[in-house]
Design a protein around this motif. Structure first.
Motif, PDB file in Angstrom:
ATOM      1  N   ILE A 171     -43.715  -8.962  22.143  1.00 49.54           N
ATOM      2  CA  ILE A 171     -44.059  -7.738  21.412  1.00 49.54           C
ATOM      3  C   ILE A 171     -45.478  -7.328  21.777  1.00 49.54           C
ATOM      4  N   LYS A 172     -45.643  -6.037  22.091  1.00 48.94           N
ATOM      5  CA  LYS A 172     -46.967  -5.520  22.411  1.00 48.94           C
ATOM      6  C   LYS A 172     -47.360  -4.457  21.390  1.00 48.94           C
ATOM      7  N   ASP A 173     -48.597  -4.507  20.954  1.00 52.59           N
ATOM      8  CA  ASP A 173     -49.158  -3.474  20.084  1.00 52.59           C
ATOM      9  C   ASP A 173     -50.054  -2.595  20.958  1.00 52.59           C
ATOM     10  N   GLU A 174     -49.623  -1.348  21.189  1.00 51.90           N
ATOM     11  CA  GLU A 174     -50.372  -0.450  22.060  1.00 51.90           C
ATOM     12  C   GLU A 174     -51.746  -0.124  21.493  1.00 51.90           C
ATOM     13  N   THR A 175     -51.847  -0.026  20.169  1.00 49.30           N
ATOM     14  CA  THR A 175     -53.136   0.286  19.543  1.00 49.30           C
ATOM     15  C   THR A 175     -54.153  -0.807  19.856  1.00 49.30           C
ATOM     16  N   LEU A 176     -53.690  -2.048  19.812  1.00 48.05           N
ATOM     17  CA  LEU A 176     -54.567  -3.181  20.119  1.00 48.05           C
ATOM     18  C   LEU A 176     -54.630  -3.471  21.621  1.00 48.05           C
ATOM     19  N   ASN A 177     -53.703  -2.874  22.367  1.00 45.86           N
ATOM     20  CA  ASN A 177     -53.548  -3.164  23.797  1.00 45.86           C
ATOM     21  C   ASN A 177     -53.380  -4.663  24.024  1.00 45.86           C
ATOM     22  N   GLN A 178     -52.470  -5.253  23.236  1.00 44.44           N
ATOM     23  CA  GLN A 178     -52.310  -6.709  23.277  1.00 44.44           C
ATOM     24  C   GLN A 178     -50.841  -7.105  23.160  1.00 44.44           C
ATOM     25  N   TRP A 179     -50.435  -8.009  24.050  1.00 43.62           N
ATOM     26  CA  TRP A 179     -49.112  -8.617  23.968  1.00 43.62           C
ATOM     27  C   TRP A 179     -49.195  -9.853  23.069  1.00 43.62           C
ATOM     28  N   PHE A 180     -48.102 -10.116  22.345  1.00 48.20           N
ATOM     29  CA  PHE A 180     -48.015 -11.322  21.528  1.00 48.20           C
ATOM     30  C   PHE A 180     -46.833 -12.156  21.998  1.00 48.20           C
ATOM     31  N   LYS A 181     -47.092 -13.456  22.115  1.00 46.58           N
ATOM     32  CA  LYS A 181     -46.043 -14.384  22.529  1.00 46.58           C
ATOM     33  C   LYS A 181     -45.214 -14.799  21.316  1.00 46.58           C
ATOM     34  N   GLY A 182     -44.097 -15.447  21.598  1.00 45.53           N
ATOM     35  CA  GLY A 182     -43.210 -15.864  20.529  1.00 45.53           C
ATOM     36  C   GLY A 182     -43.891 -16.741  19.496  1.00 45.53           C
ATOM     37  N   TYR A 183     -44.747 -17.674  19.948  1.00 44.92           N
ATOM     38  CA  TYR A 183     -45.378 -18.587  18.982  1.00 44.92           C
ATOM     39  C   TYR A 183     -46.370 -17.848  18.092  1.00 44.92           C
TER      40      TYR A 183
ATOM     41  N   ASP B 186     -34.393  -5.929  29.216  1.00 44.82           N
ATOM     42  CA  ASP B 186     -34.839  -4.627  28.737  1.00 44.82           C
ATOM     43  C   ASP B 186     -36.177  -4.701  28.013  1.00 44.82           C
ATOM     44  N   THR B 187     -36.926  -3.624  28.122  1.00 47.10           N
ATOM     45  CA  THR B 187     -38.142  -3.412  27.332  1.00 47.10           C
ATOM     46  C   THR B 187     -38.043  -2.025  26.720  1.00 47.10           C
ATOM     47  N   THR B 188     -38.213  -1.935  25.417  1.00 48.78           N
ATOM     48  CA  THR B 188     -38.163  -0.634  24.759  1.00 48.78           C
ATOM     49  C   THR B 188     -39.534  -0.237  24.261  1.00 48.78           C
ATOM     50  N   LEU B 189     -39.784   1.069  24.226  1.00 50.60           N
ATOM     51  CA  LEU B 189     -41.014   1.623  23.670  1.00 50.60           C
ATOM     52  C   LEU B 189     -40.683   2.265  22.333  1.00 50.60           C
TER      53      LEU B 189
ATOM     54  N   ILE C 203     -36.021  -2.001  17.224  1.00 48.34           N
ATOM     55  CA  ILE C 203     -36.632  -3.318  17.015  1.00 48.34           C
ATOM     56  C   ILE C 203     -35.596  -4.429  16.861  1.00 48.34           C
ATOM     57  N   LEU C 204     -34.717  -4.314  15.870  1.00 49.13           N
ATOM     58  CA  LEU C 204     -33.754  -5.399  15.623  1.00 49.13           C
ATOM     59  C   LEU C 204     -32.806  -5.582  16.802  1.00 49.13           C
ATOM     60  N   SER C 205     -32.333  -4.480  17.377  1.00 52.63           N
ATOM     61  CA  SER C 205     -31.412  -4.589  18.517  1.00 52.63           C
ATOM     62  C   SER C 205     -32.079  -5.268  19.700  1.00 52.63           C
ATOM     63  N   THR C 206     -33.324  -4.908  19.955  1.00 54.25           N
ATOM     64  CA  THR C 206     -34.033  -5.512  21.089  1.00 54.25           C
ATOM     65  C   THR C 206     -34.319  -6.985  20.834  1.00 54.25           C
ATOM     66  N   ARG C 207     -34.726  -7.318  19.619  1.00 53.20           N
ATOM     67  CA  ARG C 207     -35.013  -8.730  19.330  1.00 53.20           C
ATOM     68  C   ARG C 207     -33.744  -9.578  19.441  1.00 53.20           C
ATOM     69  N   LEU C 208     -32.634  -9.084  18.931  1.00 53.84           N
ATOM     70  CA  LEU C 208     -31.400  -9.880  18.979  1.00 53.84           C
ATOM     71  C   LEU C 208     -30.813  -9.961  20.380  1.00 53.84           C
ATOM     72  N   SER C 209     -31.157  -8.994  21.236  1.00 53.19           N
ATOM     73  CA  SER C 209     -30.658  -9.052  22.613  1.00 53.19           C
ATOM     74  C   SER C 209     -31.654  -9.744  23.539  1.00 53.19           C
ATOM     75  N   GLY C 210     -32.805 -10.199  22.976  1.00 52.52           N
ATOM     76  CA  GLY C 210     -33.758 -10.991  23.744  1.00 52.52           C
ATOM     77  C   GLY C 210     -34.741 -10.186  24.568  1.00 52.52           C
ATOM     78  N   GLY C 211     -34.798  -8.868  24.356  1.00 54.43           N
ATOM     79  CA  GLY C 211     -35.700  -8.028  25.138  1.00 54.43           C
ATOM     80  C   GLY C 211     -37.114  -7.992  24.585  1.00 54.43           C
ATOM     81  N   LYS C 212     -37.917  -7.108  25.163  1.00 56.50           N
ATOM     82  CA  LYS C 212     -39.313  -6.953  24.771  1.00 56.50           C
ATOM     83  C   LYS C 212     -39.513  -5.606  24.083  1.00 56.50           C
ATOM     84  N   ILE C 213     -40.549  -5.554  23.227  1.00 58.01           N
ATOM     85  CA  ILE C 213     -40.827  -4.358  22.441  1.00 58.01           C
ATOM     86  C   ILE C 213     -42.284  -3.953  22.642  1.00 58.01           C
ATOM     87  N   VAL C 214     -42.485  -2.680  22.930  1.00 62.62           N
ATOM     88  CA  VAL C 214     -43.824  -2.099  23.002  1.00 62.62           C
ATOM     89  C   VAL C 214     -43.943  -1.107  21.859  1.00 62.62           C
ATOM     90  N   ILE C 215     -44.922  -1.301  20.974  1.00 57.03           N
ATOM     91  CA  ILE C 215     -45.031  -0.500  19.762  1.00 57.03           C
ATOM     92  C   ILE C 215     -46.244   0.418  19.846  1.00 57.03           C
TER      93      ILE C 215
END
Length: 519
Positions: free
Chosen positions: A35-47, A209-212, A227-239
């Motif tokens: 998951i990436k937060d565009e406002t923070l310009n930061q990716w977050f890992k699963g942990y 997949d990566t969704t914005l 969000i939920l569809s991407t998380r359950l399908s294992g993709g990445k999310i850019v917010i």
């Protein structure tokens, strides 16, 4: 991190099915950016997401927030949202997200009308939520959100944390409320999971997949479809905090986004915004752009697909159905339609009878394993024999594609002729100087209602000249009774928090202007 990983694996077996799957995504991607937060310009890992989930969950447990307790969430788009959602569900509580732009008076009214055991807000809303109530305020420093506040209403008893049943509530959302006060929709764990699984299958979502996310996160579109569809399908999310035409294509390119869900207004803005057009290049490879809410005019759809070299998939859905009911198939889209039913039973009600006969206009009705059976504040007149009556007008063609004609309440009665605003809007939007157009009925002593076009121009130079061009175009493309007899130019429309035009308020404004002219 290994111990934490093991703890997660042990704990996710004790949760609802959808929460189990959310935990599995974190376990499978502990060291991966998800998951990436565009406002923070930061990716977050699963942990990192897992750590935030744990911190929020433990605080909720300490505050005695548990099974069935409703938690109000009022935050801007943020990477913390998925963690908050998951933590609330892990203790068996229910999340009710509302717009971060909700005025303080409305926020306080919401809190007074319903029992919220806790509220989650940023620093700027703490005083508004407290409003002299007896409460405990705790501050959390998350990795995804620097300073988050949980406000526990001490006037309400909480419940012990417990595993919810699949039929228990997970999410409360307000409907868009374009014609009146929004209704509260309660979505269970089961309804959400079913809806999300249908989204994954129909869109062909995978871990590649990566969704914005550019839609507001208090809305079903962002929550379920993105969000939920991407998380359950294992993709990445850019917010993104919100949609920005000038930033959009850079965000898509820089993050290797493969698909995005939008509304027609965003399509229109991307077509006309100079900076958006300048920042696009052919290296951008979107699999598709999902578009819903209302039908795109055909010329705008074709122009977008040709200019930006991607496919627009139009669909039809709503909060009450945990997202979509129909979607255009990848291999057989029908331009102008909302697609074909997917894991949903779709029919047309005509004279109180359910029909699937082709080309018969009536009220769209739906049923399925992702459709509510009533609102939280009961509205039995919206349901009949297991069907949800959508309030939308439309028809099924001979190939079972759904065409949406507009809201039942929006139909204009002009001398006995029934006119769907969308028909007139699609015609007038073909004019290059028309940025947006909304068509409403206003009182007319001779015909009952006059067809009234309210136009936002690209850059109004000569109002009378544009009015004449609109009337000339209407004469060429519309039946005589569909042609607008009143045309108003405005800078913007009254809109709800998701950007939809509030037609009731627009009608009131136009009527006030008519009275002013008469005076």
């Amino acid at each position: 991190m290994a111990d934490h990983n093991g703890t997660l694996k042990k704990e996710y077996k004790k949760m609802s099915k959808i929460t189990n799957q959310l935990n599995k995504q974190l376990v499978n991607n502990m060291s991966e950016n998800i998951i990436k937060d565009e406002t923070l310009n930061q990716w977050f890992k699963g942990y990192e997401i897992a750590d935030d989930v744990r911190m929020i969950r433990e605080e909720l447990l300490d505050l005695h927030v548990g099974l069935g307790d409703v938690v109000l969430v009022c935050l801007p788009n943020t990477a913390a949202y998925p963690a908050i959602t998951q933590a609330i569900w892990e203790v068996g509580a229910v999340m009710h997200p509302i717009a971060a732009t909700t005025p303080e008076v409305e926020l306080q009214q919401e809190l007074s009308e319903h029992d919220y055991v806790a509220s989650i807000v940023g620093q700027e809303l703490v005083d508004a939520v407290l409003d002299d109530q007896l409460a405990i305020v705790t501050a959390l420093h998350l990795q995804t959100y620097s300073l988050l506040h949980i406000i526990r209403n001490r006037e309400l008893m909480g419940h012990d944390a417990a595993v919810p049943m699949e039929s228990d509530l997970a999410l409360i959302m307000n409907t868009s409320g374009t014609t009146g006060k929004p209704k509260r929709v309660g979505l269970t764990h089961e309804l959400l999971l079913n809806g999300v699984e249908h989204d994954i299958e129909s869109h062909g979502m995978t871990a590649l997949d990566t969704t914005l996310v550019v839609m507001p996160m208090f809305h079903i579109n962002a929550q379920a479809v993105s969000i939920l569809s991407t998380r359950l399908s294992g993709g990445k999310i850019v917010i993104a905090d919100k949609f920005s035409a000038s930033k959009f294509w850079n965000q898509v390119r820089d993050n290797e986004v493969t698909w995005v869900s939008v509304v027609p207004t965003i399509i229109n803005i991307l077509l006309i915004n100079q900076r958006a057009n300048e920042s696009y290049d052919n290296d951008i490879k979107l699999r598709f752009v999902r578009c819903s809410s209302f039908a795109l005019p055909l010329d705008k759809l074709n122009a977008f697909q040709n200019r930006f070299h991607t496919t627009i998939l139009e669909g039809y859905g709503m909060t009450e159905t945990a997202s979509q009911c129909t979607i255009n198939p990848f291999d057989a889209p029908k331009i102008g339609s909302a697609g074909k039913a997917f894991k949903t039973d779709v029919a047309i009600m005509i004279n109180n009878e359910i029909s699937k006969e082709a080309n018969q206009i009536g009220e769209i009705v739906v049923r399925g394993d992702h459709v509510i059976s009533d609102y939280l504040d009961s509205h039995p007149d919206s349901f009949q024999d297991g069907w949800f009556l959508t309030g939308d007008l439309g028809y099924l063609d001979e190939d079972d594609y759904l065409f949406v004609e507009g809201r039942k309440k929006d139909i204009i009665n002009h001398g006995g002729e029934k006119i769907a605003p969308v028909q007139v809007e699609n015609s007038l939007s073909q004019l290059s100087f028309v940025k947006e157009v909304s068509v409403i009925g206003t009182p007319d002593t001779l015909y009952g209602e006059a067809v009234t076009a309210v136009v936002i121009s690209q850059g109004l130079q000569d109002e009378e000249l544009e009015r004449q061009k609109i009337m000339a175009h209407a004469r060429e493309t519309l039946a005589s009774y569909e042609q607008p007899t009143r045309i108003f130019f405005v800078d913007d429309y009254p809109r709800n928090a998701t950007g939809k035009v509030i037609r009731l308020k627009l009608r009131e404004q136009v009527m006030s202007a008519l009275v002013g002219r008469a005076g």
